[in-house]
Design a protein around this motif. Structure first.
Motif, short mmCIF file in Angstrom:
data_model
loop_
_atom_site.label_atom_id
_atom_site.label_comp_id
_atom_site.label_asym_id
_atom_site.label_seq_id
_atom_site.Cartn_x
_atom_site.Cartn_y
_atom_site.Cartn_z
N ARG A 201 0.82 -1.22 0.00
CA ARG A 201 0.00 0.00 0.00
C ARG A 201 0.85 1.26 0.00
O ARG A 201 0.47 2.29 -0.56
N SER A 202 2.03 1.19 0.59
CA SER A 202 2.85 2.40 0.73
C SER A 202 3.41 2.91 -0.60
O SER A 202 3.81 4.07 -0.69
N CYS A 203 3.45 2.07 -1.64
CA CYS A 203 4.06 2.50 -2.90
C CYS A 203 3.03 2.98 -3.91
O CYS A 203 3.38 3.26 -5.06
N VAL A 204 1.75 3.10 -3.51
CA VAL A 204 0.70 3.47 -4.46
C VAL A 204 0.92 4.88 -5.00
O VAL A 204 0.83 5.13 -6.21
N ALA B 139 -3.34 10.87 -6.74
CA ALA B 139 -2.23 10.88 -5.78
C ALA B 139 -2.42 11.97 -4.73
O ALA B 139 -2.19 11.74 -3.53
N LYS B 140 -2.84 13.14 -5.17
CA LYS B 140 -3.08 14.23 -4.22
C LYS B 140 -4.20 13.88 -3.25
O LYS B 140 -4.08 14.12 -2.05
N GLN B 141 -5.27 13.29 -3.74
CA GLN B 141 -6.39 12.93 -2.86
C GLN B 141 -5.98 11.86 -1.85
O GLN B 141 -6.39 11.91 -0.69
N ILE B 142 -5.17 10.91 -2.28
CA ILE B 142 -4.70 9.87 -1.35
C ILE B 142 -3.84 10.48 -0.25
O ILE B 142 -3.97 10.15 0.93
N ILE B 143 -2.95 11.39 -0.64
CA ILE B 143 -2.08 12.04 0.35
C ILE B 143 -2.90 12.84 1.35
O ILE B 143 -2.67 12.78 2.57
N GLU B 144 -3.86 13.61 0.86
CA GLU B 144 -4.62 14.49 1.74
C GLU B 144 -5.65 13.75 2.58
O GLU B 144 -6.09 14.26 3.61
N GLU C 215 -0.38 10.52 9.68
CA GLU C 215 0.64 11.37 9.08
C GLU C 215 2.04 10.78 9.20
O GLU C 215 2.87 10.94 8.31
N ASN C 216 2.30 10.11 10.30
CA ASN C 216 3.62 9.50 10.49
C ASN C 216 3.87 8.43 9.44
O ASN C 216 4.95 8.37 8.83
N TRP C 217 2.88 7.57 9.20
CA TRP C 217 3.01 6.54 8.15
C TRP C 217 3.11 7.18 6.78
O TRP C 217 3.90 6.75 5.94
N LYS D 126 10.08 6.95 1.76
CA LYS D 126 10.75 5.68 1.46
C LYS D 126 10.99 5.58 -0.03
O LYS D 126 10.14 5.94 -0.85
N ARG D 127 12.16 5.07 -0.41
CA ARG D 127 12.56 5.02 -1.82
C ARG D 127 12.17 3.69 -2.45
O ARG D 127 12.34 2.63 -1.86
N TYR D 128 11.64 3.77 -3.68
CA TYR D 128 11.20 2.59 -4.42
C TYR D 128 11.83 2.60 -5.81
O TYR D 128 12.26 3.64 -6.31
N SER D 129 11.84 1.43 -6.43
CA SER D 129 12.35 1.27 -7.80
C SER D 129 11.33 0.51 -8.62
O SER D 129 10.46 -0.19 -8.09
N ILE D 130 11.43 0.65 -9.94
CA ILE D 130 10.64 -0.16 -10.86
C ILE D 130 11.59 -0.83 -11.84
O ILE D 130 12.79 -0.50 -11.89
N LEU D 131 11.07 -1.77 -12.59
CA LEU D 131 11.88 -2.45 -13.60
C LEU D 131 11.80 -1.68 -14.90
O LEU D 131 10.72 -1.32 -15.38
N ARG D 132 12.94 -1.43 -15.48
CA ARG D 132 13.03 -0.72 -16.76
C ARG D 132 14.06 -1.42 -17.62
O ARG D 132 15.23 -1.47 -17.26
N LYS D 133 13.57 -2.03 -18.71
CA LYS D 133 14.42 -2.83 -19.59
C LYS D 133 15.09 -3.97 -18.82
O LYS D 133 16.26 -4.28 -19.04
N GLY D 134 14.33 -4.55 -17.90
CA GLY D 134 14.83 -5.69 -17.14
C GLY D 134 15.73 -5.34 -15.98
O GLY D 134 16.18 -6.24 -15.27
N GLU D 135 16.02 -4.06 -15.76
CA GLU D 135 16.90 -3.65 -14.67
C GLU D 135 16.16 -2.71 -13.73
O GLU D 135 15.25 -1.99 -14.14
N GLU D 136 16.57 -2.73 -12.48
CA GLU D 136 15.97 -1.85 -11.49
C GLU D 136 16.46 -0.42 -11.68
O GLU D 136 17.66 -0.18 -11.88
N THR D 137 15.55 0.53 -11.63
CA THR D 137 15.93 1.93 -11.70
C THR D 137 16.51 2.38 -10.37
O THR D 137 16.39 1.69 -9.35
N ASP D 138 17.15 3.54 -10.37
CA ASP D 138 17.69 4.09 -9.13
C ASP D 138 16.55 4.35 -8.14
O ASP D 138 15.52 4.92 -8.52
N PRO D 139 16.70 3.94 -6.89
CA PRO D 139 15.62 4.16 -5.91
C PRO D 139 15.34 5.65 -5.72
O PRO D 139 16.25 6.47 -5.59
N MET D 140 14.05 5.97 -5.72
CA MET D 140 13.61 7.35 -5.51
C MET D 140 12.36 7.33 -4.64
O MET D 140 11.64 6.34 -4.61
#
Length: 635
Positions: free
Chosen positions: A92-95, A131-136, A141-143, A151-165
């Motif tokens: 849920r945290s990465c939505v 995204a704005k509605q979910i945030i508001e 608030e702590n979570w 918290k930083r997440y990555s996705i797969l791009r061309k089979g490789e993980e992107t830099d965490p952001m």
């Protein structure tokens, strides 16, 4: 192609930064040492689920207001809840992060599929709105700040993980104004700005709370590590910028006829060296993505001062005799370069005042105007080359009168709206003057009016959205400090001490733990005057935080004057006062349009009328049946 991209970027402001997955302002960590908060494959699956949902919710091109309206019939609460459920309880945290990923996907697709650009832009807007509605709407608030935004997440791009952001970084890099302007996002930025959230030294992929923010012990806050706080770094930058300007003013107003370098001039050139080394250090660590308007501006200023210094050294190499013309010439040339940089010195202050709303909004307008100017200068370059070639061709046919210099000057005067027709009256008649008239018409009537129209459009777009634009600028400024490339903060001119007194003599051989302790000692001495003040401020803030927690309020809550008697007039409490009931009965329903309310009321009336008619018909049928049964019994 460049003109088209510039034009298209006006419709989609964040397109310019979409071609790189992990574009960063000032990366503070090595991607090898940072692991994403969740598996990249699972995060990508969540993003794909959200992409499918948005494609079903927005099946055709719609008016933007119908999507962004707070009471939109398209982005409903059910749509928001479905989006929140895309990651399940585990992811849920990465939505919110995945919604920004989907927004970027749609914008990239819009560049490749221009025939569907309007539809894809609507879908990108829908991602940001959700995204704005979910945030508001998030109550914890702590979570929200720790898990969803920082918290930083990555996705797969061309089979490789992107830099965490994280969401905070990605929203700034994408210039997602709706997300940047949300209350939860800005509260997170405020916590980062004040240093209440700091990056974990042991795990750079996550942020942790500053555990002593509610500690009222003064000596606890007297810590050199607190110089990482963006607010304190910004204050120091403004102070040294004012000092830098003061030194320049003193130098330019006290010219030394002998050509010797006095104390003020020596300090000015020393600070220039520190700023120049700081810019070069960041460019080497970050790369070409660090280069922007202000970087080029500062580098130009420092280059002018470096040239002035070199000329002064050349002058000092000559005889100190007063009659030495060479020494006087180089001294005068050095001061000319120094004086030429005066406007840039004062304009440089704007770079450090953008954290204040007035200057920040104005800088956003200027920045957008400068981008729009690229279209004008591209068109102007093509026109200039064509007419210049024509004029030079006419000049080459007359071997007795070389007027190339006058041609260039005349064309430059036209651009500055001061044409000189006399120089072209006798130039290759009648072609020269006719061509010059045409050139003036194209430049002064067509191109300059295009530039004015572009400026007007830019100003209207920014001024109408000034608050969100300023919040975006402030968020970017905060992240520039949070993403600082060094763990030890040595703000220019203190970076000279770091380079020549710490890095060169100690870093290459000293153990990391001992070297880190040495840096803390040096930072404690250098920043001790500021730390004395910041410790006092943080101690006072700690008392306010404790009071807020005692009252059950958020840490950053500010007690307003209308809250003094709020507890005595609780209108929501049952039986406390009739005023709350009266207000609830008479308040309008702004969540639903009036027309729709009237239609619903009419439907209720029609339903009631229909039920009444059916009940009446049922009674009549029952009466007829009863009458027939009575007649049968009588017979």
């Amino acid at each position: 192609m460049g003109l088209w991209n510039s034009f298209f970027a006006r419709r989609m402001p964040s397109v310019n930064s979409l071609h790189v997955e992990g574009r960063r302002l000032l990366p503070t960590y090595s991607t090898d040492s940072v692991s994403p908060g969740l598996p990249a494959r699972e995060v990508t699956k969540v993003a794909l689920r959200l992409k499918y949902q948005i494609e079903q919710v927005i099946p055709c091109e719609l008016d933007e207001s119908s999507i962004t309206n707070p009471n939109s019939s398209i982005i409903t609460n059910d749509v928001k809840r479905t989006a929140e459920a895309a990651g399940g309880e585990e992811y849920r945290s990465c939505v919110v992060f995945c919604l920004l990923v989907c927004s970027r996907w749609f914008k990239l697709q819009a560049i490749d599929e221009l025939w569907d650009a309007g539809l894809l832009q609507c879908r990108a807007i829908a991602c940001e709105v959700i995204a704005k509605q979910i945030i508001e709407s998030e109550k914890d608030e702590n979570w929200l700040m720790k898990e969803a935004l920082l918290k930083r997440y990555s996705i797969l791009r061309k089979g490789e993980e992107t830099d965490p952001m994280n969401v905070v970084e990605r929203a700034v890099d994408m210039h997602a104004l709706r997300v940047l302007g949300s209350s939860g996002y800005q509260k997170c930025i405020k916590y980062l700005w004040r240093g209440w959230f700091v990056q974990d030294d042991e795990d750079p992929s996550r942020f942790i709370e500053y555990e002593d923010k509610d500690n009222t012990d003064y000596w606890t806050h007297l810590n050199p590590d607190r110089m990482r706080v963006p607010m304190y770094q910004n204050v120091l930058l403004i102070f040294f910028s004012l000092l830098y300007l003061g030194l320049y003013t003193a130098v330019i107003n006290t010219v030394n006829p002998s050509g010797d370098i006095d104390v003020a001039e020596g300090l000015l050139y020393t600070m220039t060296l520190s700023y120049l080394l700081d810019e070069l250090n960041k460019i080497m660590k970050i790369g070409r993505y660090y280069i922007g308007f202000w970087n080029v501006f500062n580098f130009t200023l420092y280059t002018l001062l470096a040239v002035s210094f070199v000329l002064r050294m050349v002058a000092l190499g000559h005889s100190s005799n007063v009659d030495d013309t060479e020494r006087q010439h180089f001294n005068q040339l050095s001061y000319d370069f120094l004086a030429f940089a005066a406007p840039m010195f004062w304009m440089r202050l704007l770079l450090f005042l953008d954290t204040y709303r007035f200057f920040g909004a104005m800088l956003v307008v200027l920045k957008v105007m400068m981008k729009e100017s690229l279209i004008f200068f591209a068109l102007l370059f093509v026109v200039l080359v064509g007419f210049l070639q024509a004029f030079i061709g006419m000049d080459n046919t007359d071997f007795d009168i070389p007027v190339t210099g006058k041609i260039i000057q005349g064309m430059a005067n036209t651009i500055m709206q001061s044409p000189n027709f006399e120089d072209f009256e006798g130039f290759a008649p009648p072609f020269g003057i006719i061509l010059y008239y045409i050139f003036n018409f194209v430049v002064m009537i067509i191109l300059l009016n295009i530039l004015i129209a572009l400026y007007n459009t830019s100003y209207e777009d920014i001024s109408g959205n000034a608050d969100d634009e300023f919040m975006a600028l402030f968020s970017g400024r905060t992240l520039q400090f949070v993403r600082a490339p060094d763990e030890n903060v040595f703000i220019p001119p203190f970076n000279l001490i770091e380079i020549f007194c710490l890095i060169l003599p100690f870093e290459w051989w000293m153990k990391p733990a001992i070297y880190e302790r040495l840096n803390n000692y040096v930072m404690g001495v250098l920043y001790s005057p500021l730390l004395v003040i910041t410790a006092s401020i943080e101690t006072r803030e700690a008392r306010r935080i404790q009071w807020n927690r005692h009252c059950g309020e958020a840490d950053d809550n500010i007690h307003q004057e209308w809250e003094e008697l709020a507890a005595d007039v609780d209108f929501d409490a049952t039986g406390s006062d009739d005023w709350g009931k009266i207000v609830h009965k008479t308040k309008p329903n702004v969540e639903v349009p009036t027309t729709l309310l009237e239609i619903r009321e009419l439907k209720d009336q029609v339903r009631a009328l229909t039920e009444s008619i059916r009940a009446l018909e049922a009674r009549q049928e029952q009466s007829v049946v009863n009458g027939e049964l009575g007649n049968g019994a009588t017979s």
